[in-house]
Design a protein around this motif. Sequence first.
Motif, short mmCIF file in Angstrom:
data_model
loop_
_atom_site.label_atom_id
_atom_site.label_comp_id
_atom_site.label_asym_id
_atom_site.label_seq_id
_atom_site.Cartn_x
_atom_site.Cartn_y
_atom_site.Cartn_z
N VAL A 1 -3.25 3.14 -3.71
CA VAL A 1 -3.61 3.16 -2.30
C VAL A 1 -2.68 2.25 -1.52
CG1 VAL A 1 -5.43 2.69 -0.63
CG2 VAL A 1 -6.02 3.62 -2.88
N ASP A 2 -2.04 2.80 -0.49
CA ASP A 2 -1.16 2.03 0.38
C ASP A 2 -1.96 1.51 1.58
OD1 ASP A 2 1.49 4.38 -0.19
OD2 ASP A 2 1.00 2.54 -1.26
N GLN A 3 -1.30 0.72 2.41
CA GLN A 3 -1.96 0.13 3.57
C GLN A 3 -1.37 0.70 4.87
OE1 GLN A 3 -4.59 -1.96 3.19
NE2 GLN A 3 -4.36 -1.68 0.98
N GLN B 1 -10.26 8.97 3.68
CA GLN B 1 -9.30 7.87 3.78
C GLN B 1 -8.28 7.95 2.64
OE1 GLN B 1 -11.06 3.96 3.80
NE2 GLN B 1 -9.09 2.91 3.83
N ASP B 2 -8.76 8.22 1.45
CA ASP B 2 -7.87 8.35 0.31
C ASP B 2 -6.98 9.59 0.44
OD1 ASP B 2 -7.16 6.96 -2.08
OD2 ASP B 2 -8.04 8.58 -3.26
N THR C 1 -4.17 8.69 2.75
CA THR C 1 -3.17 7.90 2.05
C THR C 1 -2.25 8.78 1.22
OG1 THR C 1 -4.65 5.99 1.93
CG2 THR C 1 -2.83 6.05 0.36
N PRO D 1 -1.66 3.37 7.18
CA PRO D 1 -1.00 4.68 7.32
C PRO D 1 -0.63 4.94 8.78
CG PRO D 1 -3.37 4.96 7.09
CD PRO D 1 -3.09 3.51 6.84
#
Length: 311
Positions: free
Chosen positions: A96-98, A216-217, A220, A100
Motif C-alpha cells: 500500500v502506497d501513500q 481505498q486499496d 492504490t 494517491p
Amino acid sequence: MEMVAFAWCLIVSISCLTSVIAKDNVHFDKWLDEHGISADSVNYETWKANLEYVEMHNRGGHSFTVTMNKFAHLTPKDLIKEVNIVRHQHTGDHVVDQAPPESVDWRTKGVVTPVRNQGEIGSSQAYSAADAISSYIAINGGKLVEGSVDEITDCCHYHPCTGRFVENAFKCVHDIGGLCAEKEYQRDVTCACHNGTCTPFGTVKGSHMVQKDSEQDLQTAVVKQPVQVYVDAGHRSFQLYQSGVYYEPNCTTTRLDHSMLVVGYGKASTGEEYWIVKNSWGVDWGMHGYVQMAKNKNNNCGIASQADYPY
C-alpha cells in the motif's frame, strides 16, 4: 348529450392510443435499421419495456443516462451469461502506497488497448485479463500489444470455446510461457491450446489481489496500473447505460457476473467520484465502450469485491 360526450372522449382516446402505437412503431423500425437487427429476432414486448424504462429513468434526475442501444431487445439475464466467477488464487503481496493522486487515467499514457467487442463469447474475464496484461507490459517498458483473448480462452479455462470458469488467467499466462498478440495466435475449431504457434510479446509472474471490498486499496492499485474487477452487471440500468456516473442501488457486492478493467478514476463536475472502467461490449456501448462507475459508494456493484492485477 352525455352519450355524445362519452363517444367523443372514446374517439379521442382511441386516436391518442393509435398515435402512441404509431410513434413506437416508427421508433422500433428506426432502432432496427440503426443496429442492423432483424425484427424476427426481437421480442417486441421486451424492447417496449426497455423503451418505457429508458424514458422513465431519463426523466428521474439520476447521475447517469440510459439509451436504447444495441442491447435494448434483451433482458439483463439474456445479456449476462456468465456464472460462477472463480475466486483467484492470491499470489504475491500487495504493497500500500501513500497519498494517491486526485485522478488517474492510464489511457492518456498510451498504455491501454482499444475497446473490443466480445460479441457472443461468454467470457469477459478473458478480455479484461488480456487487456490488464497488455497494459502491465506497456507500463513496464514493453510495447502496447493487443493480447490474445483466444489464447487465454483456449489455454486457461476448464471448458475451452465456451469461455466459462476461468482459472487465474495471470498465473496461467505465466505457466504457458507468456501471452501472444491477438493477431498472431492460431486457433482451430477444437479450441485446444496452441500457444506454441506464436511468440509471446511478454509474460507475468502471477497476480496481486486487492483487499476485499476496499475501494481505498483498489485506488492504490489503480495508481500503479489498470486492474481487473468483477461486478454485478445484471441490471437493465447497466445494460442500457449511456453516460454519466453509474450508480445502481439494487446492485449486490456478491453476485459478480461480469469482468472489466479499471483504467483510472476521477471526479465529475457535480462532485461525484467515479472509476473509469473499460468494458468489452464495443465502442457503441456506454461512453465509447467505457462506464464511469460510482466510487466510494459502499463498494457499489461489488467493484472492489474481487479485484486483481498482474505483476
